[in-house]
Write a protein that holds these residues in place. Structure first.
Motif, PDB file in Angstrom:
ATOM      1  N   VAL A 212       0.859  -1.180   0.000  1.00  0.00           N
ATOM      2  CA  VAL A 212       0.000   0.000   0.000  1.00  0.00           C
ATOM      3  C   VAL A 212       0.893   1.227   0.000  1.00  0.00           C
ATOM      4  O   VAL A 212       0.594   2.239  -0.599  1.00  0.00           O
ATOM      5  N   ALA A 213       2.023   1.107   0.684  1.00  0.00           N
ATOM      6  CA  ALA A 213       3.007   2.182   0.752  1.00  0.00           C
ATOM      7  C   ALA A 213       4.376   1.512   0.673  1.00  0.00           C
ATOM      8  O   ALA A 213       4.479   0.302   0.845  1.00  0.00           O
TER       9      ALA A 213
ATOM     10  N   ASN B  97       9.451 -11.416  -2.761  1.00  0.00           N
ATOM     11  CA  ASN B  97       9.033 -10.571  -1.648  1.00  0.00           C
ATOM     12  C   ASN B  97       7.810 -11.174  -0.975  1.00  0.00           C
ATOM     13  O   ASN B  97       6.894 -11.630  -1.648  1.00  0.00           O
ATOM     14  N   LEU B  98       7.815 -11.156   0.341  1.00  0.00           N
ATOM     15  CA  LEU B  98       6.644 -11.571   1.105  1.00  0.00           C
ATOM     16  C   LEU B  98       6.016 -10.289   1.638  1.00  0.00           C
ATOM     17  O   LEU B  98       6.634  -9.576   2.424  1.00  0.00           O
ATOM     18  N   TYR B  99       4.801  -9.985   1.176  1.00  0.00           N
ATOM     19  CA  TYR B  99       4.180  -8.697   1.499  1.00  0.00           C
ATOM     20  C   TYR B  99       3.394  -8.733   2.801  1.00  0.00           C
ATOM     21  O   TYR B  99       2.605  -7.850   3.070  1.00  0.00           O
TER      22      TYR B  99
ATOM     23  N   ASP C 178      -6.285  -4.469   0.497  1.00  0.00           N
ATOM     24  CA  ASP C 178      -4.853  -4.324   0.271  1.00  0.00           C
ATOM     25  C   ASP C 178      -4.051  -5.374   1.029  1.00  0.00           C
ATOM     26  O   ASP C 178      -2.854  -5.242   1.179  1.00  0.00           O
ATOM     27  N   ALA C 179      -4.709  -6.413   1.516  1.00  0.00           N
ATOM     28  CA  ALA C 179      -3.995  -7.382   2.348  1.00  0.00           C
ATOM     29  C   ALA C 179      -3.935  -8.734   1.659  1.00  0.00           C
ATOM     30  O   ALA C 179      -4.679  -9.018   0.730  1.00  0.00           O
TER      31      ALA C 179
END
Length: 90
Positions: free
Chosen positions: A24-25, A42-44, A73-74
């Protein structure tokens, strides 16, 4: 005979450094892969119960759980630490 609960368990290799990534940012993402031969990804999201320390490479056993109605956003998957297999200074 395979244990049914292992269907949603994965082994993650966690890199000794995080990467800049944008969810998100702008944020820092853990770098993970499931096999030595894979590329880092990448693990977000966080791994529940896992405390990351830069400078160490980890091998973790994690459990994945589907999140029924994730926020927009998750991630739709929760990662929960089952066991820290190893922690190696890099």
């Amino acid at each position: 005979m395979p244990n049914s609960s292992s269907a949603n368990e994965k082994t993650f290799i966690i890199a000794s450094q995080t990467a800049d990534c944008t969810g998100v940012a702008p944020m820092k993402c853990l770098q993970v892969k499931e096999k030595e031969s894979d590329n880092w990804e990448n693990l977000y999201t966080n791994i529940e119960g896992f405390t990351y320390e830069p400078g160490f490479e980890y091998v973790l056993k994690v459990k994945t759980e589907k999140i029924e109605n994730p926020p927009m956003d998750a991630s739709s998957i929760r990662y929960i630490l089952v066991k820290e297999v190893s922690k190696t200074k890099k």
